[in-house]
Design an enzyme around this catalytic site. Structure first.
Site, short mmCIF file in Angstrom:
data_model
loop_
_atom_site.label_atom_id
_atom_site.label_comp_id
_atom_site.label_asym_id
_atom_site.label_seq_id
_atom_site.Cartn_x
_atom_site.Cartn_y
_atom_site.Cartn_z
N HIS A 54 -7.70 -6.93 1.13
CA HIS A 54 -7.33 -6.08 -0.25
C HIS A 54 -5.81 -5.71 -0.16
CE1 HIS A 54 -11.74 -4.25 -0.69
NE2 HIS A 54 -11.80 -5.93 -0.36
N GLU A 56 -4.40 -3.01 -0.30
CA GLU A 56 -3.77 -1.72 0.62
C GLU A 56 -3.82 -2.44 2.07
OE1 GLU A 56 -6.81 0.00 -2.27
OE2 GLU A 56 -6.67 -1.94 -1.33
N CYS A 87 -10.12 0.41 3.12
CA CYS A 87 -8.94 0.73 2.91
C CYS A 87 -8.40 2.15 3.10
CB CYS A 87 -8.45 0.39 1.49
SG CYS A 87 -8.53 -1.50 1.11
#
Length: 156
Positions: A54, A56, A87
């Site tokens: 992801h 992040e 995250c």
């Protein structure tokens, strides 16, 4: 609204655009310390065959490698869409000081939408702001998923 927050969010939006062009969910993130980007990333779990890739997580990994430290105190993460549980956990463990979110994600977002940030058992507190360039952040998601529905392409 802080114009500095808007400027950093614009950078995150450019990364979200990269994700979208690559066929990924258009989320971008930049991690800032002082007046400098020390980490950045955009969603790429499909490209990398990594469910943890992801935006992040990639921004945190980038910053941790550059700073040779898994702790990132005094930093602010700018992300176009509210983080998921994974995250958010990485933000806690890396000791990010501040989180600035573009648009909330009512289904999978856990920071504001499902209030994980308020949990008393957390060993680190993150200052949270949201709604920075919210319309632009939300529009990218809407356009991406509308295009997916129209082409009947499945995200798995």
């Amino acid at each position: 609204m802080d114009t500095t927050d808007e400027a950093w969010m614009h950078k995150a939006l450019l990364l979200a655009d990269e994700a979208g062009l690559a066929g990924e969910v258009p989320v971008g993130a930049v991690l800032v310390k002082g007046h400098e980007i020390i980490g950045q990333g955009f969603n790429q779990p499909r490209l990398s065959h990594d469910p943890s890739a992801h935006a992040e997580i990639l921004a945190i990994r980038d910053a941790a490698l550059k700073s040779a430290n898994y702790r990132l105190p005094g930093t602010t993460l700018y992300v176009t869409i509210e983080p998921c549980t994974m995250c958010f956990g990485a933000l806690i463990h890396s000791r990010v000081e501040r989180l600035v979110i573009g648009a909330l994600e009512p289904k999978a977002g856990v920071v504001v939408s499902h209030s994980l940030v308020e949990s008393e058992w957390l060993n680190h507190r993150i200052e949270v702001s949201h709604g920075v360039l919210e319309d632009e952040c939300r529009l990218r998601m809407r356009q991406f998923f509308a295009a997916r529905r129209n082409t009947r392409h499945d995200l798995d």
